[in-house]
Design a protein around this motif. Structure first.
Motif, PDB file in Angstrom:
ATOM      1  N   VAL A  20       1.781   1.201   8.259  1.00 11.66           N
ATOM      2  CA  VAL A  20       0.521   1.842   7.890  1.00 11.66           C
ATOM      3  C   VAL A  20      -0.131   1.035   6.781  1.00 11.66           C
ATOM      4  O   VAL A  20       0.511   0.700   5.779  1.00 11.66           O
ATOM      5  CB  VAL A  20       0.766   3.306   7.448  1.00 11.66           C
ATOM      6  N   GLY A  21      -1.418   0.722   6.958  1.00 14.47           N
ATOM      7  CA  GLY A  21      -2.117  -0.127   6.009  1.00 14.47           C
ATOM      8  C   GLY A  21      -2.976   0.589   5.001  1.00 14.47           C
ATOM      9  O   GLY A  21      -3.463  -0.018   4.052  1.00 14.47           O
ATOM     10  N   LYS A  22      -3.204   1.899   5.212  1.00 17.74           N
ATOM     11  CA  LYS A  22      -4.051   2.617   4.258  1.00 17.74           C
ATOM     12  C   LYS A  22      -3.714   4.104   4.310  1.00 17.74           C
ATOM     13  O   LYS A  22      -3.009   4.578   5.189  1.00 17.74           O
ATOM     14  CB  LYS A  22      -5.528   2.391   4.570  1.00 17.74           C
ATOM     15  N   GLY A  23      -4.231   4.829   3.329  1.00 19.46           N
ATOM     16  CA  GLY A  23      -4.038   6.275   3.285  1.00 19.46           C
ATOM     17  C   GLY A  23      -2.760   6.684   2.574  1.00 19.46           C
ATOM     18  O   GLY A  23      -2.108   5.888   1.899  1.00 19.46           O
ATOM     19  N   ASP A  24      -2.389   7.953   2.783  1.00 21.11           N
ATOM     20  CA  ASP A  24      -1.228   8.523   2.099  1.00 21.11           C
ATOM     21  C   ASP A  24       0.094   7.902   2.534  1.00 21.11           C
ATOM     22  O   ASP A  24       1.074   7.942   1.797  1.00 21.11           O
ATOM     23  CB  ASP A  24      -1.158  10.040   2.335  1.00 21.11           C
ATOM     24  N   ILE A  26       0.670   4.672   3.381  1.00 24.42           N
ATOM     25  CA  ILE A  26       0.634   3.216   3.291  1.00 24.42           C
ATOM     26  C   ILE A  26       2.042   2.651   3.106  1.00 24.42           C
ATOM     27  O   ILE A  26       2.849   3.179   2.342  1.00 24.42           O
ATOM     28  CB  ILE A  26      -0.316   2.744   2.160  1.00 24.42           C
TER      29      ILE A  26
END
Length: 131
Positions: A20-24, A26
Motif C-alpha cells: 500500500v502506497g498511501k493512506g492509513d 501505507i
C-alpha cells in the motif's frame, strides 16, 4: 435472461501483490485475485451491442490479510469478495478446503453494471449467483 444476469465461465486466475502506497495502511502488503470471466451473450444482446457470442471481462477481488500480512483474515466481515464467489459456486461448506484453483473452469451467473471511469463507461461485476 429475465434476471439480467449472464452465464460465465471462470478462466485461469492470477494473483497480484504489492505494498500500500498511501493512506492509513501505507507500507502494508496487499493481495488480489484477478478473475477472468467469459460471459455468454444471447443473440438479442449480440445484435444490440454488435458483439460476438462471448464477452471477456476481468473481475478483481482484494483479499484482507492479517495484521502481520502473512495470512488471510478470517474474522467476520472480512474477505467478502472471496465469500461471494464461494457462495455462488457452492464452495462455502464449513470444514471443506478451498483454493482459488478450484474456482477455475466453474460456471456461475454474473450481473454486470456500468460505471464511469475517466469519462468512459466500464463494465463491473455487481452480483454473483449460482448457475
Amino acid at each position: 435472461s429475465p434476471d439480467g444476469c449472464y452465464t460465465a465461465m471462470v478462466g485461469e486466475i492470477e494473483t497480484a501483490t504489492g505494498t500500500v502506497g498511501k493512506g492509513d495502511n501505507i507500507g502494508k502488503p496487499w493481495l488480489s485475485m484477478i478473475i477472468p470471466l467469459k460471459l455468454e451473450l444471447s443473440q438479442q444482446v449480440q445484435d444490440y451491442v454488435k458483439y460476438g457470442p462471448t464477452f471477456n471481462l476481468n473481475d478483481r477481488v482484494f483479499l484482507d490479510l492479517t495484521a502481520d500480512g502473512t495470512g488471510l483474515d478470517n474474522t467476520p466481515g472480512k474477505n467478502r469478495g472471496q465469500k461471494m464467489y464461494r457462495d455462488a459456486l457452492g464452495m462455502n461448506t464449513q470444514g471443506a478446503n478451498f483454493s482459488w484453483k478450484k474456482v477455475q473452469g466453474q460456471v456461475l451467473k454474473v450481473k454486470i453494471v456500468h460505471e464511469m471511469y475517466n469519462g468512459f463507461p466500464q463494465e463491473k461485476v455487481s452480483v454473483l449467483l449460482k448457475a
